[in-house]
Scaffold this active site. Sequence first.
Site, PDB file in Angstrom:
ATOM      1  N   GLU A  28      70.272  61.852  36.257  1.00 32.79           N
ATOM      2  CA  GLU A  28      70.928  61.784  34.955  1.00 32.79           C
ATOM      3  C   GLU A  28      72.439  61.803  35.195  1.00 32.79           C
ATOM      4  O   GLU A  28      72.961  62.753  35.776  1.00 32.79           O
ATOM      5  CB  GLU A  28      70.523  62.970  34.064  1.00 32.79           C
ATOM      6  CG  GLU A  28      69.083  62.874  33.586  1.00 32.79           C
ATOM      7  CD  GLU A  28      68.697  63.938  32.569  1.00 32.79           C
ATOM      8  OE1 GLU A  28      69.581  64.405  31.825  1.00 32.79           O
ATOM      9  OE2 GLU A  28      67.505  64.302  32.543  1.00 32.79           O
TER      10      GLU A  28
ATOM     11  N   GLN B  92      71.256  56.823  28.990  1.00 29.69           N
ATOM     12  CA  GLN B  92      69.890  56.376  29.152  1.00 29.69           C
ATOM     13  C   GLN B  92      69.842  54.857  28.929  1.00 29.69           C
ATOM     14  O   GLN B  92      70.849  54.270  28.534  1.00 29.69           O
ATOM     15  CB  GLN B  92      68.986  57.087  28.176  1.00 29.69           C
ATOM     16  CG  GLN B  92      68.980  58.608  28.396  1.00 29.69           C
ATOM     17  CD  GLN B  92      67.864  59.339  27.661  1.00 29.69           C
ATOM     18  OE1 GLN B  92      67.011  58.739  27.023  1.00 29.69           O
ATOM     19  NE2 GLN B  92      67.875  60.664  27.752  1.00 29.69           N
TER      20      GLN B  92
ATOM     21  N   ASN C  12      62.035  69.290  35.114  1.00 24.63           N
ATOM     22  CA  ASN C  12      63.355  68.741  34.795  1.00 24.63           C
ATOM     23  C   ASN C  12      64.267  69.881  34.351  1.00 24.63           C
ATOM     24  O   ASN C  12      63.871  70.697  33.502  1.00 24.63           O
ATOM     25  CB  ASN C  12      63.240  67.726  33.645  1.00 24.63           C
ATOM     26  CG  ASN C  12      64.602  67.349  33.069  1.00 24.63           C
ATOM     27  OD1 ASN C  12      65.356  66.601  33.688  1.00 24.63           O
ATOM     28  ND2 ASN C  12      64.942  67.894  31.907  1.00 24.63           N
ATOM     29  N   GLU C  13      65.439  69.930  34.900  1.00 21.64           N
ATOM     30  CA  GLU C  13      66.414  70.975  34.527  1.00 21.64           C
ATOM     31  C   GLU C  13      65.702  72.320  34.358  1.00 21.64           C
ATOM     32  O   GLU C  13      65.780  72.978  33.319  1.00 21.64           O
ATOM     33  CB  GLU C  13      67.188  70.584  33.261  1.00 21.64           C
ATOM     34  CG  GLU C  13      68.057  69.353  33.485  1.00 21.64           C
ATOM     35  CD  GLU C  13      69.125  69.094  32.419  1.00 21.64           C
ATOM     36  OE1 GLU C  13      69.129  69.781  31.380  1.00 21.64           O
ATOM     37  OE2 GLU C  13      69.966  68.199  32.642  1.00 21.64           O
TER      38      GLU C  13
ATOM     39  N   GLU D  77      63.937  58.371  27.646  1.00 23.79           N
ATOM     40  CA  GLU D  77      63.326  59.616  27.163  1.00 23.79           C
ATOM     41  C   GLU D  77      62.828  59.440  25.733  1.00 23.79           C
ATOM     42  O   GLU D  77      63.363  58.612  24.973  1.00 23.79           O
ATOM     43  CB  GLU D  77      64.386  60.737  27.218  1.00 23.79           C
ATOM     44  CG  GLU D  77      63.863  62.082  26.739  1.00 23.79           C
ATOM     45  CD  GLU D  77      64.778  63.252  27.119  1.00 23.79           C
ATOM     46  OE1 GLU D  77      65.923  63.013  27.548  1.00 23.79           O
ATOM     47  OE2 GLU D  77      64.320  64.401  26.981  1.00 23.79           O
TER      48      GLU D  77
ATOM     49  N   TYR E 142      76.915  64.949  34.058  1.00 20.82           N
ATOM     50  CA  TYR E 142      77.449  64.150  32.949  1.00 20.82           C
ATOM     51  C   TYR E 142      78.966  64.249  32.933  1.00 20.82           C
ATOM     52  O   TYR E 142      79.528  65.267  33.347  1.00 20.82           O
ATOM     53  CB  TYR E 142      76.895  64.654  31.607  1.00 20.82           C
ATOM     54  CG  TYR E 142      75.451  64.270  31.383  1.00 20.82           C
ATOM     55  CD1 TYR E 142      75.132  63.009  30.897  1.00 20.82           C
ATOM     56  CD2 TYR E 142      74.414  65.154  31.660  1.00 20.82           C
ATOM     57  CE1 TYR E 142      73.809  62.638  30.685  1.00 20.82           C
ATOM     58  CE2 TYR E 142      73.087  64.794  31.450  1.00 20.82           C
ATOM     59  CZ  TYR E 142      72.793  63.539  30.966  1.00 20.82           C
ATOM     60  OH  TYR E 142      71.485  63.165  30.752  1.00 20.82           O
TER      61      TYR E 142
END
Length: 515
Positions: free
Chosen positions: A322, A373, A203-204, A58, A271
């Site tokens: 992610e 990432q 995204n999200e 990113e 996460y």
Amino acid sequence: MKHSMTRRWFLAATGAAAAVTALPRSAWGASESKQRFLIRTEQEEGRVSPLLHGQFAEHLGSCVYGGLWVGEDSSIPHIHGYRKSAIDYLKALEVPVLRWPGGCFADDYHWREGIGKNRSKRVNISWGNYIEDNSFGTHEFIGLCRLIGAQPYLAGNVASGSPAELRDWLEYCNYPAGSKLSDERAANGSPEPFKVKYWGVGNESWGCGGNMRPDYYGGLYRQFASFLHEMGGTAPFLIASGPSGDDIRWTRGLLDTTSPMLPDGISMHYYEGGRFEATKFDAAATEDQFKIFKGVEYAIAHQREVINGYRDGSRVGIVLDEWGVWDQIPEEEEKRYGKLWQQSTMRSGVAAGLGLNMFNRLAAKLYMCNIAQIANVLQSLLITDGPEGKRCVPTTTYYAFLLFKEHRGNTAVYTESDNDDPLAVSISATKAEGKLVVSLVNPKDSEEATAECVLHGVTPRNVTARILHHADRNAANSFDAPDTITPKAHPARIQAGMLVVDLPPLSVVTVVVEL
Ligand code: AHR
């Protein structure tokens, strides 16, 4: 659903366990426990797609700028602007797929600003309001993918973009020649189409990507998807913005709205939060973080079940695009190395092993996974010492991925353990022509374990193993000591017909059993 194996059940299954004599205590000095596994090689559980080892980059901190991309004028050794050492490490890993340009950044990214000679400057409102000069754009990204051999995955802007903007990006990338956009691509140096297959549609969208409700986003998804077509023989694989964790409300809202035009994939983000700074974990916080992985495993299986409940749902891929440990980030390190810069310690390497083991076990339920990432941000594979720094170090997470490379493309087989505890030794096994590959992860902070694996359906001939281990959970590969933790040969053995592996606390082991 796996069931736990009782001691009696295990003895019946092996018929030989009694022949395993007392195992010598190892030199690790920790208390020891035995764990038993059954590996049914004849029971296939799906192909381990290489895409399960995917990456994410990113425009955030020094992931792209100063990490992967140093620019053509840099004094840091580079290949046409790409940091040479990073390229060398990533090539060796054979990164299968790379998602870009975000993350939250994607929903404020306008691709036209990053092509051609005159790049626009825009404020990166997602990650600190710095000036994004767009010197790394679509061509530079595709160039990176080509250098490291990864498939590109472009995350499209839904929240502040438009269907026309995304549709034009696709034409710019994929139409072979003759249209205004494809000719512009050629004039910008790439007559060959980029053939981008993977496209994220937002995204999200429940959060930084527009704070939408699922049905509202579902409507937008339908609208955007209507304009994203096959071009030049590349059919786009469209990935809708899916749930945070196991948020079923979002998934159902999205699927209710999009059915029967279901997306090809649904992204999911999960996460594993940490209570401390990466190099300051105590034993309790380490084990708490590891326990989250059971929740991820449950969430993937649960989401799969819900998605399969829709007509044609089983053809929708789950894209965990992610994942990774997200610890507390010290401000001084962010200032020195970039936003969300996080060291990867032995604990992080074990976390990577737990995740990759889980992906093998869930091979039939998953389509793609991308760790967050690839460089300098969160659970990264590579760290560099600041945007101007020459040093680039592969982390424990990089080495965990390297150990698991043996599984790529293999067929996952059924494994069963006699211990369901979230901190018990984790296992996965895959098979390919002439070999069985077994990975074992001991997440215990101070307890060694001996894994005894009954191998059903195969006759082992020879075993070789490699281990990633350090006794200190907070140890890491630093700029001054970059080889502190690297994979080493490890003595696994066949004993009474079983595969027996000693696992020190905090270790990741991959065993190749020749058949
Ligand atoms: O990976 C960092 C950020 O985490 C991403 O930009 C966003 O999608 C997620 O919340």
